[in-house]
Design a protein around this motif. Sequence first.
Motif, PDB file in Angstrom:
ATOM      1  N   MET A  52      42.336  58.747  38.212  1.00 26.48           N
ATOM      2  CA  MET A  52      42.255  57.422  37.646  1.00 26.48           C
ATOM      3  C   MET A  52      40.961  56.703  38.037  1.00 26.48           C
ATOM      4  SD  MET A  52      44.831  57.313  35.882  1.00 26.48           S
ATOM      5  CE  MET A  52      45.737  58.788  35.699  1.00 26.48           C
ATOM      6  N   ARG A  53      40.171  57.360  38.845  1.00 19.95           N
ATOM      7  CA  ARG A  53      38.946  56.715  39.324  1.00 19.95           C
ATOM      8  C   ARG A  53      38.038  56.311  38.172  1.00 19.95           C
ATOM      9  NH1 ARG A  53      34.323  59.063  43.423  1.00 19.95           N
ATOM     10  NH2 ARG A  53      32.958  57.266  43.186  1.00 19.95           N
ATOM     11  N   HIS A  54      37.928  57.166  37.155  1.00 19.24           N
ATOM     12  CA  HIS A  54      37.034  56.847  36.036  1.00 19.24           C
ATOM     13  C   HIS A  54      37.462  55.562  35.320  1.00 19.24           C
ATOM     14  CE1 HIS A  54      40.267  59.077  34.049  1.00 19.24           C
ATOM     15  NE2 HIS A  54      39.885  58.512  32.923  1.00 19.24           N
ATOM     16  N   LEU A  55      38.763  55.290  35.250  1.00 21.05           N
ATOM     17  CA  LEU A  55      39.226  54.055  34.621  1.00 21.05           C
ATOM     18  C   LEU A  55      38.962  52.840  35.513  1.00 21.05           C
ATOM     19  CD1 LEU A  55      42.629  55.117  33.063  1.00 21.05           C
ATOM     20  CD2 LEU A  55      40.582  54.382  31.854  1.00 21.05           C
ATOM     21  N   ILE A  56      39.246  52.977  36.785  1.00 13.64           N
ATOM     22  CA  ILE A  56      39.074  51.849  37.698  1.00 13.64           C
ATOM     23  C   ILE A  56      37.593  51.525  37.906  1.00 13.64           C
ATOM     24  CG2 ILE A  56      39.468  51.066  40.069  1.00 13.64           C
ATOM     25  CD1 ILE A  56      42.079  52.753  39.968  1.00 13.64           C
ATOM     26  N   GLN A  57      36.776  52.548  38.025  1.00 17.30           N
ATOM     27  CA  GLN A  57      35.352  52.316  38.293  1.00 17.30           C
ATOM     28  C   GLN A  57      34.555  51.962  37.039  1.00 17.30           C
ATOM     29  OE1 GLN A  57      33.456  55.508  40.410  1.00 17.30           O
ATOM     30  NE2 GLN A  57      31.531  54.403  40.620  1.00 17.30           N
ATOM     31  N   PHE A  58      34.837  52.625  35.925  1.00 24.77           N
ATOM     32  CA  PHE A  58      34.000  52.456  34.742  1.00 24.77           C
ATOM     33  C   PHE A  58      34.705  51.769  33.571  1.00 24.77           C
ATOM     34  CE2 PHE A  58      32.385  56.339  36.863  1.00 24.77           C
ATOM     35  CZ  PHE A  58      31.157  55.845  37.237  1.00 24.77           C
ATOM     36  N   GLY A  59      36.008  51.579  33.655  1.00 20.56           N
ATOM     37  CA  GLY A  59      36.748  50.953  32.565  1.00 20.56           C
ATOM     38  C   GLY A  59      36.606  49.438  32.565  1.00 20.56           C
ATOM     39  N   ASP A  60      37.094  48.828  31.498  1.00 22.32           N
ATOM     40  CA  ASP A  60      37.101  47.365  31.396  1.00 22.32           C
ATOM     41  C   ASP A  60      38.342  46.834  32.116  1.00 22.32           C
ATOM     42  OD1 ASP A  60      34.784  47.344  29.858  1.00 22.32           O
ATOM     43  OD2 ASP A  60      35.906  47.577  27.998  1.00 22.32           O
ATOM     44  N   PHE A  61      38.140  45.831  32.961  1.00 20.98           N
ATOM     45  CA  PHE A  61      39.203  45.266  33.793  1.00 20.98           C
ATOM     46  C   PHE A  61      39.695  43.954  33.199  1.00 20.98           C
ATOM     47  CE2 PHE A  61      40.218  42.191  37.161  1.00 20.98           C
ATOM     48  CZ  PHE A  61      41.296  42.817  37.745  1.00 20.98           C
ATOM     49  N   TYR A  62      41.028  43.809  33.117  1.00 24.49           N
ATOM     50  CA  TYR A  62      41.635  42.573  32.617  1.00 24.49           C
ATOM     51  C   TYR A  62      42.762  42.159  33.553  1.00 24.49           C
ATOM     52  CZ  TYR A  62      39.324  44.027  28.319  1.00 24.49           C
ATOM     53  OH  TYR A  62      38.401  44.433  27.392  1.00 24.49           O
ATOM     54  N   ARG A  63      42.720  40.911  34.025  1.00 23.36           N
ATOM     55  CA  ARG A  63      43.835  40.396  34.821  1.00 23.36           C
ATOM     56  C   ARG A  63      44.861  39.824  33.859  1.00 23.36           C
ATOM     57  NH1 ARG A  63      43.393  36.251  39.789  1.00 23.36           N
ATOM     58  NH2 ARG A  63      42.448  34.941  38.199  1.00 23.36           N
ATOM     59  N   PHE A 103      48.904  33.490  41.682  1.00 27.67           N
ATOM     60  CA  PHE A 103      48.851  32.088  42.073  1.00 27.67           C
ATOM     61  C   PHE A 103      49.706  31.200  41.179  1.00 27.67           C
ATOM     62  CE2 PHE A 103      44.746  34.007  43.262  1.00 27.67           C
ATOM     63  CZ  PHE A 103      44.911  33.960  44.634  1.00 27.67           C
ATOM     64  N   SER A 104      50.138  31.729  40.024  1.00 33.68           N
ATOM     65  CA  SER A 104      50.948  30.928  39.115  1.00 33.68           C
ATOM     66  C   SER A 104      52.343  31.518  38.865  1.00 33.68           C
ATOM     67  CB  SER A 104      50.219  30.753  37.775  1.00 33.68           C
ATOM     68  OG  SER A 104      49.988  32.012  37.182  1.00 33.68           O
ATOM     69  N   SER A 105      52.642  32.677  39.454  1.00 39.26           N
ATOM     70  CA  SER A 105      53.967  33.280  39.294  1.00 39.26           C
ATOM     71  C   SER A 105      54.249  34.186  40.483  1.00 39.26           C
ATOM     72  CB  SER A 105      54.050  34.074  37.985  1.00 39.26           C
ATOM     73  OG  SER A 105      53.281  35.247  38.064  1.00 39.26           O
ATOM     74  N   ASN A 106      55.389  34.826  40.455  1.00 42.61           N
ATOM     75  CA  ASN A 106      55.795  35.747  41.513  1.00 42.61           C
ATOM     76  C   ASN A 106      55.301  37.166  41.246  1.00 42.61           C
ATOM     77  OD1 ASN A 106      57.217  36.282  43.962  1.00 42.61           O
ATOM     78  ND2 ASN A 106      58.882  37.186  42.781  1.00 42.61           N
ATOM     79  N   GLN A 107      54.447  37.319  40.253  1.00 45.18           N
ATOM     80  CA  GLN A 107      53.950  38.643  39.868  1.00 45.18           C
ATOM     81  C   GLN A 107      52.432  38.628  39.743  1.00 45.18           C
ATOM     82  OE1 GLN A 107      56.078  39.142  36.154  1.00 45.18           O
ATOM     83  NE2 GLN A 107      57.442  40.615  37.132  1.00 45.18           N
ATOM     84  N   ALA A 108      51.882  39.809  39.864  1.00 42.95           N
ATOM     85  CA  ALA A 108      50.473  40.025  39.560  1.00 42.95           C
ATOM     86  C   ALA A 108      50.401  41.286  38.705  1.00 42.95           C
ATOM     87  CB  ALA A 108      49.656  40.197  40.833  1.00 42.95           C
ATOM     88  N   ALA A 109      49.475  41.318  37.771  1.00 43.64           N
ATOM     89  CA  ALA A 109      49.320  42.505  36.928  1.00 43.64           C
ATOM     90  C   ALA A 109      47.898  42.551  36.395  1.00 43.64           C
ATOM     91  CB  ALA A 109      50.312  42.491  35.770  1.00 43.64           C
ATOM     92  N   TRP A 110      47.406  43.768  36.241  1.00 44.70           N
ATOM     93  CA  TRP A 110      46.112  43.945  35.591  1.00 44.70           C
ATOM     94  C   TRP A 110      46.073  45.302  34.919  1.00 44.70           C
ATOM     95  CZ3 TRP A 110      45.762  42.592  40.990  1.00 44.70           C
ATOM     96  CH2 TRP A 110      45.690  43.661  41.860  1.00 44.70           C
ATOM     97  N   ASN A 111      45.122  45.450  33.994  1.00 46.48           N
ATOM     98  CA  ASN A 111      44.960  46.751  33.356  1.00 46.48           C
ATOM     99  C   ASN A 111      43.498  47.112  33.247  1.00 46.48           C
ATOM    100  OD1 ASN A 111      44.729  44.866  31.077  1.00 46.48           O
ATOM    101  ND2 ASN A 111      44.950  46.611  29.734  1.00 46.48           N
ATOM    102  N   PHE A 112      43.265  48.411  33.225  1.00 45.69           N
ATOM    103  CA  PHE A 112      41.934  48.993  33.069  1.00 45.69           C
ATOM    104  C   PHE A 112      41.952  49.802  31.780  1.00 45.69           C
ATOM    105  CE2 PHE A 112      42.841  48.601  37.558  1.00 45.69           C
ATOM    106  CZ  PHE A 112      41.696  48.038  38.076  1.00 45.69           C
ATOM    107  N   VAL A 113      40.950  49.617  30.927  1.00 46.84           N
ATOM    108  CA  VAL A 113      40.886  50.297  29.633  1.00 46.84           C
ATOM    109  C   VAL A 113      39.584  51.080  29.574  1.00 46.84           C
ATOM    110  CG1 VAL A 113      40.906  49.980  27.127  1.00 46.84           C
ATOM    111  CG2 VAL A 113      42.177  48.404  28.580  1.00 46.84           C
TER     112      VAL A 113
END
Length: 102
Positions: free
Chosen positions: A1-12, A17-27
Amino acid sequence: MRHLIQFGDFYRLKSPFSSNQAAWNFVSKDQKEVLVMNFNIMSQAQPVFTQTKLYGLNPDLDYRDENTGQIYGGNELMEVGYYDSVMKQDFAAEVKYFVAVD
């Protein structure tokens, strides 16, 4: 998964800070691979069902969840999302990996 985390587009997707969850995706740059990370900060006695909507996908492609084999449309994942798993522990995490179907 390194290629996605290092070179992919990151979206939070969800801010802790506004809910009890955190989530993000790499494309990936060609929008054919997606790595999603969901985090539950504190467990709840009666958890509510939550959804995660992804961002940055190609709406015309179909994506297969590599864990379950279920297929979603790109527009479906961005507009409706999918239901998060109910996590019964504090600081629990879930990782999902989607690949475009040809």
